[in-house]
Design a protein around this motif. Structure first.
Motif, short mmCIF file in Angstrom:
data_model
loop_
_atom_site.label_atom_id
_atom_site.label_comp_id
_atom_site.label_asym_id
_atom_site.label_seq_id
_atom_site.Cartn_x
_atom_site.Cartn_y
_atom_site.Cartn_z
N VAL A 1 1.52 -6.70 -3.86
CA VAL A 1 0.20 -5.94 -3.95
C VAL A 1 0.22 -4.43 -3.48
CG1 VAL A 1 -2.21 -5.69 -3.52
CG2 VAL A 1 -1.17 -8.24 -3.56
N THR A 2 -0.39 -3.83 -4.39
CA THR A 2 -0.10 -2.12 -3.49
C THR A 2 -0.75 -1.69 -3.86
OG1 THR A 2 1.56 -0.09 -4.71
CG2 THR A 2 1.07 -1.80 -6.57
N ASP A 3 -1.31 -0.62 -3.31
CA ASP A 3 -2.09 0.57 -3.20
C ASP A 3 -1.78 1.88 -3.49
OD1 ASP A 3 -0.10 1.65 -1.79
OD2 ASP A 3 -2.01 2.24 0.36
N ALA A 4 -0.83 2.05 -5.70
CA ALA A 4 -0.52 2.91 -5.99
C ALA A 4 -1.89 3.47 -6.52
CB ALA A 4 0.63 2.51 -7.08
N GLY A 5 -1.57 4.35 -6.86
CA GLY A 5 -3.38 4.92 -7.09
C GLY A 5 -4.45 5.43 -6.35
N GLY A 6 -4.40 4.29 -4.99
CA GLY A 6 -5.31 4.52 -4.10
C GLY A 6 -6.52 2.93 -4.27
N GLU A 7 -6.32 2.11 -4.90
CA GLU A 7 -6.55 1.17 -5.29
C GLU A 7 -5.72 -0.49 -5.60
OE1 GLU A 7 -10.12 -1.18 -6.14
OE2 GLU A 7 -10.09 1.32 -5.24
N PRO A 8 -6.47 -1.01 -4.55
CA PRO A 8 -5.26 -2.47 -4.01
C PRO A 8 -4.88 -3.18 -5.25
CG PRO A 8 -6.49 -2.13 -2.34
CD PRO A 8 -7.14 -1.52 -3.32
N ARG A 9 -4.05 -3.69 -6.04
CA ARG A 9 -3.36 -4.14 -7.59
C ARG A 9 -2.47 -4.48 -7.41
NH1 ARG A 9 -0.39 -0.88 -10.79
NH2 ARG A 9 0.24 0.77 -10.06
#
Length: 349
Positions: free
Chosen positions: A192-200
């Motif tokens: 899980v990463t928050d790249a782009g400001g949204e966890p995905r």
């Protein structure tokens, strides 16, 4: 020969004026079935989803809307399979499988081994000084660090974001930085990463960023090489965080900043352990195994404001292996409890 249309009309098995298929009154059997249908109790409502992660709630809401919407044309089987795989990947990454710890929860803090020997920092400093007598390893500009940080927002469950960062310097003073989404505790699993400001979720090893920076010839800390004597290194760390007095909390922040730029040699490590030994409030806690499976000695500082910091040192050389920050009190606003890990860094050579 009779008209073909008339033949088709005569062959119609369900004429519009038929007594059983028209809009006339129901027979007794149909009335009984309708009565049973109307008197049946309503189906129970699904359980509350208030504790579900926001991403799952959104997926469920979308699925409930799509389920009853007539599609304009049939979807191919491969498209339905791909949709199911994406949904399964998201749920597995966010909720974890049956044999894994859920990724949406904060990682558990490191546990000090029961009845283990706690080595005082001044003794660790003497061990580090003895290990530095050989002069190796040497100071190197650049760093390699694994980190786990907690992504938090109002009204949403916290999400653990693991990543790896490698910084390498070139002879001309330029440097490259590569940041990868990966979690060595779960190799091959979605991260899980928050790249782009949204966890995905992304695949393990997904490159989040790859940057090259122009030459930098700054002679100010932390760009300047750190000294290898304790008094000089303490002044260097104070300048790193722009602190005049350099209390213990600022000292640990300065250590993080230093290790974000340099991989310390044996002499710089010995000087750093002496600086830590002179700091107030750092107590030896005992032996731990860090998140990369390495044995270490733990030293704990109870920071003001509801945080606890644990420094992990190599028991033979005093090298900093990791630094963990945990909550010491509940924070209901962000969905965290006392003992949840706020941030953890593990440094490698």
């Amino acid at each position: 020969m009779p008209d073909e249309l008339e033949l088709l009309r005569r062959a119609n098995p369900v004429p519009g004026d038929g007594p059983r298929f028209g809009d006339g009154p129901l027979d007794h059997r149909a009335e009984r079935r309708l009565e049973r249908l109307l008197s049946r109790p309503p189906a129970p409502r699904p359980a509350s989803r208030a504790r579900w992660p926001a991403a799952v709630r959104r997926l469920s809401a979308v699925a409930s809307r799509v389920r009853f919407r007539p599609a304009p044309r049939p979807r191919p089987l491969w498209a339905l399979t791909a949709t199911g795989l994406v949904l399964a990947t998201v749920l597995a990454a966010l909720l974890g499988g049956p044999d894994t710890q859920p990724a949406v929860a904060a990682p558990r803090p490191l546990a000090v081994r029961a009845h283990s020997t706690a080595v005082p920092l001044d003794e660790m400093a003497r061990l580090a000084a003895a290990a530095a007598a050989g002069g190796t390893p040497r100071l190197r500009k650049g760093t390699h660090v694994q980190s786990w940080s907690l992504g938090m927002s109002d009204g949403e469950p916290p999400v653990t974001l693991p990543q790896e960062r490698v910084v390498r310097w070139r002879a001309d003073g330029s440097r490259t930085e590569v940041v990868v989404a990966t979690d060595p505790r779960r190799p091959g699993r979605p991260v899980v990463t928050d790249a782009g400001g949204e966890p995905r979720p992304v695949e393990d090893g997904h490159v989040l960023s790859r940057r090259t920076y122009p030459p930098s010839w700054s002679d100010a800390p932390p760009e300047a090489p750190p000294p290898h004597t304790a008094p000089a290194l303490r002044a260097y760390l104070a300048e790193t965080v722009r602190a005049g007095t350099l209390d213990t909390g600022e000292l640990l922040l300065a250590v993080e900043e230093l290790l974000g730029h340099w991989t310390l040699g044996a002499r710089e490590t010995a000087a750093l352990v002496w600086v830590l030994a002179d700091a107030r409030g750092i107590r030896p806690a005992g032996q731990v195994t860090d998140r990369l499976g390495r044995p270490g000695q733990a030293y704990v500082y109870e920071a003001p404001g509801g945080a606890r910091r644990m420094l992990i040192l190599d028991p033979r050389t005093g090298t900093v292996l990791g630094l963990e920050t945990t909550f010491t009190r509940d924070e209901p606003r962000y969905g965290v409890r006392a003992g949840d890990v706020m941030q953890y860094s593990a440094w490698l050579r």
